[in-house]
Design a protein around this motif. Structure first.
Motif, PDB file in Angstrom:
ATOM      1  N   GLU A 261      10.386  10.373  -1.619  1.00 44.55           N
ATOM      2  CA  GLU A 261      11.052  11.098  -0.529  1.00 44.55           C
ATOM      3  C   GLU A 261      11.849  10.096   0.297  1.00 44.55           C
TER       4      GLU A 261
ATOM      5  N   ARG B 230       4.457   9.096   6.872  1.00 45.02           N
ATOM      6  CA  ARG B 230       4.986  10.055   5.908  1.00 45.02           C
ATOM      7  C   ARG B 230       5.437  11.352   6.576  1.00 45.02           C
TER       8      ARG B 230
ATOM      9  N   SER C 136       8.160   1.600  -2.708  1.00 48.44           N
ATOM     10  CA  SER C 136       9.271   1.375  -1.790  1.00 48.44           C
ATOM     11  C   SER C 136      10.201   0.283  -2.318  1.00 48.44           C
TER      12      SER C 136
ATOM     13  N   GLY D 177      12.100   6.584   3.124  1.00 46.44           N
ATOM     14  CA  GLY D 177      11.715   6.265   4.486  1.00 46.44           C
ATOM     15  C   GLY D 177      12.582   5.147   5.027  1.00 46.44           C
TER      16      GLY D 177
ATOM     17  N   GLU E  70       2.377   6.098  -1.253  1.00 43.47           N
ATOM     18  CA  GLU E  70       2.824   5.933   0.124  1.00 43.47           C
ATOM     19  C   GLU E  70       3.977   4.934   0.103  1.00 43.47           C
TER      20      GLU E  70
ATOM     21  N   HIS F 272       6.822   7.123  -0.181  1.00 45.91           N
ATOM     22  CA  HIS F 272       6.294   8.494  -0.097  1.00 45.91           C
ATOM     23  C   HIS F 272       6.750   9.368  -1.267  1.00 45.91           C
ATOM     24  N   ASP F 273       6.372   8.964  -2.472  1.00 43.95           N
ATOM     25  CA  ASP F 273       6.722   9.723  -3.681  1.00 43.95           C
ATOM     26  C   ASP F 273       8.231   9.915  -3.792  1.00 43.95           C
TER      27      ASP F 273
END
Length: 159
Positions: free
Chosen positions: A94, A110, A70, A96, A66, A91-92
């Protein structure tokens, strides 16, 4: 991918030895020799799962992150009453964003960007939050903008 060497008719053996030295052991599990860049699509998910599972998550879903990865503050943008932070590793990978204002902190979940980045546009590393900014719209509304340079390996920006 040895296309660079093969196109120039150069011997890639030194390069292969160096990559095998850098790769995790055993080579059979972490070193792949593919014929071209397109062949990487077949192994990217497997490699991503192996890499993520080494990074310290444990339990039922060892390859799901999650906010653990980051890189908050990779990019930042000053707002009139706060700061917008990019969170590239969230989030892997992806990605944010995090909005920190006097009235509070907003960390979108997410699934908050599913409409902007549906499953067919995602990959293991979209890097949402690589760049962040804002725009003042007519009428006074402020639009927050975040870049995702690796969506489909082409990039995309969403507000």
């Amino acid at each position: 991918v040895l296309g660079h060497y093969l196109r120039r008719q150069q011997d890639p053996e030194d390069f292969i030895r160096e990559i095998k030295f850098i790769a995790s052991d055993p080579d059979e599990k972490y070193f792949f020799n593919v014929t071209d860049e397109a062949a990487l699509n077949d192994i990217v998910d497997a490699l991503g799962d192996r890499i993520f599972s080494l990074e310290g998550t444990h339990g039922v879903n060892e390859s799901a992150f999650e906010l653990e990865m980051s890189q908050i503050g990779f990019s930042i943008h000053h707002l009139e009453d706060g700061i917008l932070f990019g969170m590239v590793g969230a989030h892997d990978w992806e990605g944010g964003v995090l909005e920190e204002r006097q009235r509070g902190r907003v960390v979108p979940a997410r699934g908050a960007f599913r409409e902007e980045f549906p499953l067919q546009l995602r990959n293991h590393a979209a890097y949402l939050g690589y760049s962040v900014s804002s725009l003042q719209l007519p009428g006074g509304q402020r639009l927050l903008v975040a870049g995702a340079p690796r969506v489909q390996h082409k990039g995309q920006e969403k507000g």
